[in-house]
Structure formats: C-alpha cells, structure tokens
Design a protein around this motif. Structure first.
Motif, short mmCIF file in Angstrom:
data_model
loop_
_atom_site.label_atom_id
_atom_site.label_comp_id
_atom_site.label_asym_id
_atom_site.label_seq_id
_atom_site.Cartn_x
_atom_site.Cartn_y
_atom_site.Cartn_z
N ILE A 281 50.89 36.10 14.48
CA ILE A 281 52.33 35.51 14.77
C ILE A 281 52.61 35.81 16.12
CG2 ILE A 281 54.66 36.09 14.14
CD1 ILE A 281 53.15 34.60 11.90
N ILE A 282 52.06 36.94 16.70
CA ILE A 282 52.41 37.25 17.99
C ILE A 282 51.53 36.18 19.15
CG2 ILE A 282 51.77 39.38 19.94
CD1 ILE A 282 51.94 41.30 17.65
N GLY A 283 50.43 35.84 18.84
CA GLY A 283 49.73 34.72 19.50
C GLY A 283 50.45 33.60 19.46
N GLY A 284 51.21 33.22 18.48
CA GLY A 284 52.00 32.04 18.30
C GLY A 284 53.26 32.23 19.62
N MET A 285 53.71 33.46 19.67
CA MET A 285 54.75 33.64 20.61
C MET A 285 54.37 33.45 22.19
SD MET A 285 55.73 36.45 22.76
CE MET A 285 54.94 37.83 21.91
N ILE A 286 53.06 33.79 22.38
CA ILE A 286 52.70 33.88 23.91
C ILE A 286 53.04 32.60 24.57
CG2 ILE A 286 50.62 34.21 25.41
CD1 ILE A 286 51.70 36.85 24.13
N VAL B 119 46.52 29.06 29.60
CA VAL B 119 46.81 30.24 28.42
C VAL B 119 45.72 30.32 27.47
CG1 VAL B 119 48.38 30.94 26.83
CG2 VAL B 119 49.06 30.17 28.85
N MET B 120 45.59 29.21 26.94
CA MET B 120 44.66 28.93 25.87
C MET B 120 43.27 29.59 26.13
SD MET B 120 45.11 25.37 23.90
CE MET B 120 46.08 24.21 25.16
N VAL C 20 37.89 23.58 23.79
CA VAL C 20 37.29 24.53 24.50
C VAL C 20 37.43 26.19 23.84
CG1 VAL C 20 36.95 25.87 26.68
CG2 VAL C 20 36.44 23.17 26.46
N SER C 21 38.84 26.20 23.63
CA SER C 21 39.49 27.68 23.24
C SER C 21 38.57 27.89 21.86
CB SER C 21 40.82 27.45 23.15
OG SER C 21 41.46 27.40 24.28
N LEU C 22 38.57 26.83 20.94
CA LEU C 22 38.08 26.93 19.53
C LEU C 22 36.64 27.40 19.75
CD1 LEU C 22 38.51 27.28 16.60
CD2 LEU C 22 38.27 24.59 16.59
N ALA C 23 35.99 26.67 20.55
CA ALA C 23 34.45 26.99 20.82
C ALA C 23 34.19 28.51 21.40
CB ALA C 23 33.72 26.17 21.74
N LEU C 24 35.08 28.71 22.31
CA LEU C 24 34.99 30.24 23.03
C LEU C 24 35.42 31.29 21.79
CD1 LEU C 24 36.65 29.29 26.45
CD2 LEU C 24 34.50 30.16 26.05
N PHE C 25 36.20 30.89 20.88
CA PHE C 25 36.63 31.58 19.96
C PHE C 25 35.46 32.21 18.88
CE2 PHE C 25 37.99 32.28 15.44
CZ PHE C 25 38.74 33.71 15.52
N GLY C 26 34.59 30.67 18.91
CA GLY C 26 33.38 30.93 17.98
C GLY C 26 32.53 31.92 18.59
N LEU D 143 45.39 36.97 17.43
CA LEU D 143 45.99 36.58 18.72
C LEU D 143 45.46 35.34 19.39
CD1 LEU D 143 48.01 37.90 20.86
CD2 LEU D 143 45.79 38.59 22.19
N LEU D 144 44.14 35.26 19.25
CA LEU D 144 43.51 33.80 19.69
C LEU D 144 44.02 32.59 19.09
CD1 LEU D 144 39.95 35.14 21.03
CD2 LEU D 144 41.96 34.86 22.42
N VAL D 145 43.78 32.70 17.63
CA VAL D 145 44.06 31.51 16.77
C VAL D 145 45.58 31.01 17.02
CG1 VAL D 145 44.31 30.77 14.60
CG2 VAL D 145 42.21 31.98 15.18
#
Length: 489
Positions: free
Chosen positions: A302-307, A462-463, A261-267, A392-394
């Motif tokens: 990198i920041i997104g991976g920290m969240i 979060v995602m 879903v997160s990937l689809a929303l990113f698209g 950030l999203l990825v």
C-alpha cells in the motif's frame, strides 16, 4: 527521454544477465551474452530500416510526416522478428537450463522460446506505441473530441482530457500483462527480462522519433523569434504537431519498457536475496516466491502505491512554483520597460533572468522528490527487511505504470487539441486561433505540459531507480537480522 530509454535498455540487459547467471553452466558464454546480442541485432535492423524514410519512401507532404515515422516503427519491429529467431539459433544451444526464480527446479529452455520472449516484447512495444498515437494525434477521434470540448470552456476541456488519459491506460496495461504472462510462462523471470529488451530492441529508431519532436518545437520557436514569414511558422507547426505525437509514442515505449524492466529487476532482487541466504547457510528466503499476504509485505504494498502520487504531486507543484516566478519576472520587465510591448520595441528583454529562474528551479525543486525515491527503499530494507522492500517495489510498479501512461497521454492530447484548433479557419466550427475556444485549449495545454513533460515521464525513473537500488543493496538488507531488518518484525 533519451537518457531514460538508454537507462531502461541497460537495466533490462543487466537484469537478464543477473537472472540468467546460471545459463552459462549448460549453455556456455554465447548463451550468457544473448541479451547483448539482441541489442546488437536491433542496431543493425534500425540502420537498415532508416533507408525507407530517406531513400525508398521519402516524405513529400505535411500529411506524410506521421506516416513516415510510423512506418519506421512498424518496419523495424517486423524485421526484428526473423532477425531475433536467427540470432537465437546461432548463439543459443539446442537446450539450456536455468534455475527457476521460485523453487529449486531447473527450467529447460530452447532458442525458440527465448526468441519468442523477445518478439512478444517487440510486438507489445509497437502496440503500446500505436495506441499512444491513437489517443494523442489529432488525426484520430479522441483528440478531435477533446477539441470540441473546448467549445464550452476550459473546465470541460480539463474533464475530457483527464478522462482521455485514464481511458488510454486500459489497452497498454492489458498488453503489458499479456507480455508478462506469456514471457514468464515460457522462460520464467528470464523471459520477462528478454521481453523488456525486446520492447527496446528498436531503440535507435525510438530515440530518433523521440528527439524529432523537440527539434521541430525549437525550430518553430526560432522561426517566431526571428520574425520569419508566417508560412515558415505554419510548416514548423505542422512538423511540431507530428513531433508531439511521436514524443508521446516515445513516452509510451519508455513507460512500458520501464514496467517490464522494474519487474525484471525485482526478479533479480529476489534471486540475489535467495543466493545471499543460501550462502549464509540460513533458511533460504523467497524459496517459494514472495508472499503478498504477509502483513508486513502487504502493508508496504500500500505504501509503495502511494509513492508515485507523492512524487507526481511534488514535481507538479515545483512546475507551478517555477511558472509563478517566471510570470512575475515577465510582469516586472513589462512594468519597468513598457516599450517592450511596442510593435517594434527599442529595448531588449532580459532573457538571462528568465533562463536563470527555470534552471535554478529545475535543480532546486528536484532535490526533495529525488531524496524520497532514493531513501525510501534503502530505509525500508534496513529497518523493515526484504519482505517490506518486496511489497514496496510491487506497489510502486503497479501505481507508477497507470499514473505515468494517463498523465503522458492527457498532456499530449491537450497539446495537439490546441494545435488542431489553431489550424481551423476563423469561420469554421472551432473558430481558429485567438478565439474563446482556442483560449480554453491553451488552458488545457498549460496544465498538460507538466503532465507530459515532467511528472508522467519521471515516474519511469521512480519505478526503475527504486528497483535498481534494492538490487544493489540486496546483500546489505540481508545483513540486518538475515533480511528481517533492524526492527525484525
């Protein structure tokens, strides 16, 4: 978890409708609403398969509980395959066009390709559910090994449990990657959103299995508080052990679907930004996709991976603080009312004080992590622009999936390892309830509760929440220096 699964389903449907907004030009209204049709078909399929557990093959022994629940999952997935193919042929034209997420080409799709995307999602969801069961049920080797690790103390139990969680990530991630690659190759980003819907096509059954666990757990608590006969507690414990596994399966479904879903929303976010830049007559952003080698995009990757790690740390600490308050309150009551420890106490404990601590802490302690998740994409988009939001999203998606699966499965395995030891006889290898081995298992279960009930499942939010907010505020982000943000770096 129920609201999370419903949220995933609604967001997957919305993402499919946003990404496939151009389908109606060639396919008509029926093709546009195909994602909603899949949802409707899933409800009918789950309703029909429910008769397997109630009439065709009802449960007759404790050992058959997990099998019956597993059969529900498998049967609904199998029946969804022909049902989705028939629905696709009925509602979709022989061919229809979709604007590609990357580039200006039009992708020509067929009903079978759309149906295959849904089927890949359904089979992927079932696979992740069964893998989750393998790692969290005491019927299988991993949890029994974890129980054996308790023989040498709580420390080795913790080491084995964390390792089990990390190991349980491998196959689900490979399954997710395969589903994403296959569905994207067939139907572009629209296929990924259809796969996310396929993941949750048997949502009615998934929710039933997920809710089963807490119902059995609470039944056991009532039986103990009411001081019913020991055999009643034995029965509820057996049901609860199956419930822990089914809850873990539900979490597996939720995490896998949340990733898609997160990937689809990113698209959908990329599509919105492309449309906004095209309407403004400026240079079309993301025409050739998102370039992760852009310095700003990679920095925020990198920041997104920290969240997710920051979020997990905040929620775990919150559970610890609330638990400390609860322990202090219980100790206070024992000190003030020593007769509470009598075999037949004459005084009544102050239950309301304990309930107040847990409810107030749950509301108070969720403010900081929720604020972080909500404000991070908004501030990033406003100040740094859409390229930074993409990174950030990825980053948050990749890290959240791994962390959520490992935490949920570690917690479920610790809980069932404790129950497996409790079932053992006092003269057996595991020595049963009350032994030092059991005490080591209880330590693991105590740590596992916030893993599987708090931080792990909450990473789904979060995602999805970061992706949803970015999609909703996409036009706002673009309004600042044509997507460059206030700093326009």
């Amino acid at each position: 978890m129920g609201s999370d699964l419903f949220g995933s389903f609604a967001e997957a449907t919305c993402a499919a409708l946003v990404i496939g907004n151009s389908i109606g030009l060639t396919g008509g209204w029926d093709a546009m609403v195909f994602p909603v049709v899949v949802s409707a078909v899933g409800i009918v399929v789950c309703m029909l398969c429910s008769f397997i557990a109630t009439h065709i093959s009802p449960v007759k022994s404790e050992a058959g509980v997990e099998t019956a629940l597993k059969v529900q999952l498998i049967s609904t997935t199998v029946l969804m395959i022909p049902s989705v193919i028939l629905a696709a042929k009925a509602f979709l034209p022989n061919s229809f066009d979709l604007k590609a997420t990357v580039g200006n080409d039009m992708v020509t799709l067929t009903p079978i390709e759309a149906a295959l995307c849904v089927i890949m999602g359904a089979i992927g969801g079932l696979t992740i559910g069964l893998i989750t069961e393998y790692y969290t049920s005491h019927t299988y080797k991993p949890v029994r090994e974890l129980a054996d690790a308790c023989k040498t103390g709580a420390a080795t139990n913790m080491i084995y449990g964390i390792a089990l969680g990390y190991k349980s990530v491998i196959i689900p991630v490979i399954v997710l990657a395969s589903v994403i690659y296959g569905s994207f190759s067939l139907c572009d980003m629209y296929g990924v959103s259809l796969a996310a819907i396929g993941f949750l096509s048997n949502l009615a059954t998934g929710l039933t299995i997920d809710v089963y666990g807490p119902v059995c757990d609470n039944a056991g608590g009532i039986a103990e508080m009411a001081e019913l006969e020991p055999y009643v507690r034995d029965k509820t414990d057996a049901l609860d052990a199956a419930g822990n596994t089914t809850a873990a399966i539900g979490k597996g479904f939720a995490i896998g679907s949340a990733a898609l879903v997160s990937l689809a929303l990113f698209g959908a976010f990329v599509t919105r930004i492309r449309n906004a830049s095209a309407e403004a007559g400026a240079e079309e952003l993301f025409l050739n996709g998102v370039n992760m080698l852009e310095p700003l995009t990679f920095a925020f990757l990198i920041i997104g991976g920290m969240i997710p790690f920051a979020f997990a740390a905040m929620t775990m600490k919150s559970v610890g603080l609330a638990a400390m308050e609860m322990v202090m309150e219980v100790q206070r009551q024992f000190d003030e009312k020593p007769h509470l420890l009598d075999e037949n106490p004459t005084e009544r404990p102050d239950y309301d004080a304990c309930i107040a601590i847990s409810t107030k802490a749950s509301l108070r302690e969720m403010v900081p992590p929720a604020t972080m998740v909500i404000l991070t994409p908004l501030l990033t988009g406003i100040f740094f622009g859409v390229n930074a939001v993409s990174g950030l999203l990825v980053g948050s998606l990749i890290a959240s999936v791994q962390l959520a699966i490992s935490m949920s499965n570690s917690g479920g395995a610790w809980d069932n390892a404790k129950k497996y030891i409790e079932k053992a006889a006092p003269d057996s290898d595991l020595q049963g309830k009350g032994s030092d081995i059991h005490k080591a298992a209880v330590v693991g279960d105590t740590v596992g509760d916030p893993f599987k009930d708090t931080s792990g499942p909450a990473l789904n939010i979060v995602m999805k929440l970061m992706a949803v907010l970015s999609l909703v505020f996409a036009d706002t982000f673009y309004a600042f220096n044509n997507g460059g943000g206030i700093f326009n770096l």
